[in-house]
Scaffold this motif. Structure first.
Motif, PDB file in Angstrom:
ATOM      1  N   GLN A 201       7.765  15.611  11.697  1.00 19.19           N
ATOM      2  CA  GLN A 201       7.005  15.869  10.477  1.00 19.19           C
ATOM      3  C   GLN A 201       6.620  14.566   9.788  1.00 19.19           C
ATOM      4  O   GLN A 201       5.525  14.442   9.229  1.00 19.19           O
ATOM      5  CB  GLN A 201       7.840  16.733   9.521  1.00 19.19           C
ATOM      6  CG  GLN A 201       7.061  17.241   8.314  1.00 19.19           C
ATOM      7  CD  GLN A 201       5.952  18.192   8.705  1.00 19.19           C
ATOM      8  OE1 GLN A 201       6.170  19.146   9.422  1.00 19.19           O
ATOM      9  NE2 GLN A 201       4.734  17.929   8.221  1.00 19.19           N
ATOM     10  N   ALA A 202       7.507  13.580   9.844  1.00 14.71           N
ATOM     11  CA  ALA A 202       7.207  12.289   9.218  1.00 14.71           C
ATOM     12  C   ALA A 202       5.989  11.637   9.863  1.00 14.71           C
ATOM     13  O   ALA A 202       5.172  11.014   9.175  1.00 14.71           O
ATOM     14  CB  ALA A 202       8.422  11.369   9.321  1.00 14.71           C
ATOM     15  N   GLN A 203       5.849  11.737  11.177  1.00 14.86           N
ATOM     16  CA  GLN A 203       4.676  11.180  11.857  1.00 14.86           C
ATOM     17  C   GLN A 203       3.409  11.867  11.374  1.00 14.86           C
ATOM     18  O   GLN A 203       2.390  11.209  11.125  1.00 14.86           O
ATOM     19  CB  GLN A 203       4.817  11.329  13.375  1.00 14.86           C
ATOM     20  CG  GLN A 203       5.806  10.365  14.014  1.00 14.86           C
ATOM     21  CD  GLN A 203       6.017  10.683  15.481  1.00 14.86           C
ATOM     22  OE1 GLN A 203       6.478  11.766  15.835  1.00 14.86           O
ATOM     23  NE2 GLN A 203       5.682   9.735  16.346  1.00 14.86           N
ATOM     24  N   LEU A 204       3.443  13.193  11.256  1.00 13.11           N
ATOM     25  CA  LEU A 204       2.270  13.919  10.767  1.00 13.11           C
ATOM     26  C   LEU A 204       1.957  13.540   9.327  1.00 13.11           C
ATOM     27  O   LEU A 204       0.791  13.383   8.954  1.00 13.11           O
ATOM     28  CB  LEU A 204       2.508  15.426  10.862  1.00 13.11           C
ATOM     29  CG  LEU A 204       2.488  16.044  12.259  1.00 13.11           C
ATOM     30  CD1 LEU A 204       2.733  17.542  12.163  1.00 13.11           C
ATOM     31  CD2 LEU A 204       1.164  15.777  12.971  1.00 13.11           C
ATOM     32  N   ASN A 205       2.989  13.393   8.515  1.00 13.85           N
ATOM     33  CA  ASN A 205       2.770  13.030   7.113  1.00 13.85           C
ATOM     34  C   ASN A 205       2.113  11.662   6.980  1.00 13.85           C
ATOM     35  O   ASN A 205       1.396  11.403   6.007  1.00 13.85           O
ATOM     36  CB  ASN A 205       4.098  13.031   6.355  1.00 13.85           C
ATOM     37  CG  ASN A 205       4.679  14.424   6.198  1.00 13.85           C
ATOM     38  OD1 ASN A 205       4.009  15.426   6.440  1.00 13.85           O
ATOM     39  ND2 ASN A 205       5.940  14.488   5.805  1.00 13.85           N
ATOM     40  N   ALA A 206       2.354  10.795   7.954  1.00 15.01           N
ATOM     41  CA  ALA A 206       1.778   9.451   7.918  1.00 15.01           C
ATOM     42  C   ALA A 206       0.345   9.430   8.424  1.00 15.01           C
ATOM     43  O   ALA A 206      -0.397   8.478   8.173  1.00 15.01           O
ATOM     44  CB  ALA A 206       2.628   8.495   8.757  1.00 15.01           C
TER      45      ALA A 206
ATOM     46  N   GLY B 282       1.257   5.926  -6.105  1.00 12.87           N
ATOM     47  CA  GLY B 282       1.407   4.733  -5.266  1.00 12.87           C
ATOM     48  C   GLY B 282       2.653   4.694  -4.422  1.00 12.87           C
ATOM     49  O   GLY B 282       3.043   3.624  -3.935  1.00 12.87           O
ATOM     50  N   TYR B 283       3.282   5.846  -4.197  1.00 12.47           N
ATOM     51  CA  TYR B 283       4.505   5.903  -3.400  1.00 12.47           C
ATOM     52  C   TYR B 283       4.295   6.707  -2.117  1.00 12.47           C
ATOM     53  O   TYR B 283       5.065   7.593  -1.784  1.00 12.47           O
ATOM     54  CB  TYR B 283       5.650   6.492  -4.228  1.00 12.47           C
ATOM     55  CG  TYR B 283       6.127   5.552  -5.321  1.00 12.47           C
ATOM     56  CD1 TYR B 283       7.164   4.652  -5.087  1.00 12.47           C
ATOM     57  CD2 TYR B 283       5.507   5.530  -6.568  1.00 12.47           C
ATOM     58  CE1 TYR B 283       7.588   3.785  -6.070  1.00 12.47           C
ATOM     59  CE2 TYR B 283       5.912   4.661  -7.564  1.00 12.47           C
ATOM     60  CZ  TYR B 283       6.953   3.787  -7.312  1.00 12.47           C
ATOM     61  OH  TYR B 283       7.368   2.902  -8.286  1.00 12.47           O
ATOM     62  N   ARG B 284       3.251   6.364  -1.398  1.00 14.70           N
ATOM     63  CA  ARG B 284       2.956   7.046  -0.146  1.00 14.70           C
ATOM     64  C   ARG B 284       4.110   6.903   0.843  1.00 14.70           C
ATOM     65  O   ARG B 284       4.399   7.811   1.626  1.00 14.70           O
ATOM     66  CB  ARG B 284       1.673   6.472   0.468  1.00 14.70           C
ATOM     67  CG  ARG B 284       1.253   7.135   1.763  1.00 14.70           C
ATOM     68  CD  ARG B 284      -0.069   6.582   2.265  1.00 14.70           C
ATOM     69  NE  ARG B 284       0.031   5.147   2.520  1.00 14.70           N
ATOM     70  CZ  ARG B 284      -1.000   4.392   2.936  1.00 14.70           C
ATOM     71  NH1 ARG B 284      -2.181   4.944   3.096  1.00 14.70           N
ATOM     72  NH2 ARG B 284      -0.819   3.104   3.160  1.00 14.70           N
ATOM     73  N   GLY B 285       4.789   5.767   0.810  1.00 10.81           N
ATOM     74  CA  GLY B 285       5.898   5.537   1.739  1.00 10.81           C
ATOM     75  C   GLY B 285       7.002   6.572   1.627  1.00 10.81           C
ATOM     76  O   GLY B 285       7.643   6.915   2.622  1.00 10.81           O
ATOM     77  N   CYS B 286       7.199   7.102   0.424  1.00 11.15           N
ATOM     78  CA  CYS B 286       8.236   8.127   0.239  1.00 11.15           C
ATOM     79  C   CYS B 286       7.860   9.418   0.950  1.00 11.15           C
ATOM     80  O   CYS B 286       8.738  10.164   1.407  1.00 11.15           O
ATOM     81  CB  CYS B 286       8.445   8.397  -1.245  1.00 11.15           C
ATOM     82  SG  CYS B 286       9.048   6.973  -2.186  1.00 11.15           S
ATOM     83  N   THR B 287       6.564   9.703   1.034  1.00 16.36           N
ATOM     84  CA  THR B 287       6.125  10.975   1.601  1.00 16.36           C
ATOM     85  C   THR B 287       6.189  10.989   3.119  1.00 16.36           C
ATOM     86  O   THR B 287       6.046  12.049   3.730  1.00 16.36           O
ATOM     87  CB  THR B 287       4.679  11.298   1.169  1.00 16.36           C
ATOM     88  OG1 THR B 287       3.757  10.387   1.804  1.00 16.36           O
ATOM     89  CG2 THR B 287       4.532  11.204  -0.343  1.00 16.36           C
ATOM     90  N   VAL B 288       6.390   9.833   3.748  1.00 21.03           N
ATOM     91  CA  VAL B 288       6.444   9.793   5.212  1.00 21.03           C
ATOM     92  C   VAL B 288       7.845   9.473   5.718  1.00 21.03           C
ATOM     93  O   VAL B 288       8.037   9.233   6.909  1.00 21.03           O
ATOM     94  CB  VAL B 288       5.420   8.771   5.782  1.00 21.03           C
ATOM     95  CG1 VAL B 288       4.018   9.107   5.327  1.00 21.03           C
ATOM     96  CG2 VAL B 288       5.761   7.340   5.378  1.00 21.03           C
TER      97      VAL B 288
ATOM     98  N   ALA C 207       0.830  -1.207   0.000  1.00 20.10           N
ATOM     99  CA  ALA C 207       0.000   0.000   0.000  1.00 20.10           C
ATOM    100  C   ALA C 207       0.864   1.256   0.000  1.00 20.10           C
ATOM    101  O   ALA C 207       0.400   2.340  -0.357  1.00 20.10           O
ATOM    102  CB  ALA C 207      -0.917   0.001   1.219  1.00 20.10           C
ATOM    103  N   ASP C 208       2.141   1.112   0.387  1.00 20.74           N
ATOM    104  CA  ASP C 208       3.037   2.265   0.470  1.00 20.74           C
ATOM    105  C   ASP C 208       3.913   2.451  -0.761  1.00 20.74           C
ATOM    106  O   ASP C 208       4.428   3.549  -0.995  1.00 20.74           O
ATOM    107  CB  ASP C 208       3.938   2.140   1.700  1.00 20.74           C
ATOM    108  CG  ASP C 208       3.169   2.338   2.996  1.00 20.74           C
ATOM    109  OD1 ASP C 208       2.223   3.137   3.001  1.00 20.74           O
ATOM    110  OD2 ASP C 208       3.525   1.690   3.998  1.00 20.74           O
TER     111      ASP C 208
END
Length: 279
Positions: free
Chosen positions: A243-248, A58-64, A27-28
């Motif tokens: 910020q990574a936690q918020l992005n997730a 489909g690259y949500r993992g990169c954004t977090v 999913a990430d």
């Protein structure tokens, strides 16, 4: 230490997170990629070809992901500004250093934040000593960085961060405070819950409903906020929130954030759906 050095500067990095780290189709991530192989979307200038639409592709993992500035440290300091394309023989060492440096920079970020908290003054001397030592370690050569025992280093720093949290939360929120350290709250319905000054260190909050919750001055170090609904929640003064936690997580325009953090752009697009299971 300049806190800006602990923020990712992709313009000064050789795309290390896009090459050194592996990811699996999920999913990430839209595709599998082994460690050490460049992502197909990495451009010649080390920028991302789909950066503006990572989630849509489909690259949500990169954004977090957040390297806490480790990318530019490895690129410009450890390897002196010479990239792995111009010097292919450096690639394996560079890719091995990056994940270790990322952990060191994360520790630096938490330690630097702790030093900004007045209530933690009783441990400031030890925190400064730890900060200086870790920063010196980040400036070692590739071989010395890879050889570091980061777990042992965490074991030395974590008690200082825990003491910082206890002192700060006690000063801001006198009396009894909720302790959910390491709790499994996956999918929990916690809408409107009073969690001011609570410890949520390392708590599993994946998919939890924290809409309208009072999270002021809560300790969120290491909390897993993937898919957590923070719409309308108050995170003012939250400790060790990244910020990574918020992005997730998910949220909206009414979510109240510490001034040092930005409201993720995708919050405005995705909206709120709430949690799924009772705690």
């Amino acid at each position: 230490m300049n806190r800006e050095d602990l923020r990712a500067d992709c313009s000064a990095c050789f795309g290390l997170c896009c090459v050194a780290l592996p990811f699996a189709r999920s999913a990430d991530f839209a595709r599998d990629k082994p460690a050490g192989r460049a992502c197909g979307h990495l451009r010649d200038d080390f920028g991302c070809g789909i950066h503006a639409r990572l989630r849509d592709e489909g690259y949500r993992g990169c954004t977090v992901f957040d390297c806490f500035g480790a990318g530019q440290k490895v690129s410009q300091v450890t390897f002196g500004g010479t990239d792995w394309r111009r010097l292919p023989e450096s690639a394996s060492a560079m890719f091995a250093v990056f994940p270790v440096m990322r952990q060191l920079h994360e520790l630096l970020a938490y330690t630097a934040e702790a030093l900004e908290l007045p209530a933690a003054r009783p441990v400031h001397r030890e925190l400064r000593r730890a900060l200086t030592r870790i920063e010196e370690l980040t400036r070692g050569d590739a071989e010395s960085v890879v050889a570091l025992d980061v777990n042992a280093l965490r074991g030395e720093v974590n008690p200082l961060l825990l003491r910082t949290s206890e002192l700060t939360r006690a000063a801001r929120v006198p009396g009894r405070r909720k302790d959910h350290r390491g709790a499994d709250l996956m999918g929990a319905r916690l809408s409107g819950t009073a969690l001011r000054g609570a410890s949520l260190r390392g708590a599993l909050l994946v998919g939890a409903d924290l809409t309208g919750a009072d999270l002021r001055d809560a300790d969120l170090i290491g909390a897993d906020l993937r898919g957590t609904d923070l719409s309308g929640a108050d995170l003012t003064g939250a400790l060790f929130l990244t910020q990574a936690q918020l992005n997730a997580a998910r949220g909206d325009s009414t979510t109240m954030l510490p001034p040092s953090l930005e409201r993720p752009a995708h919050w405005a697009r995705e909206g709120s759906a709430g949690g799924v299971v009772d705690a």
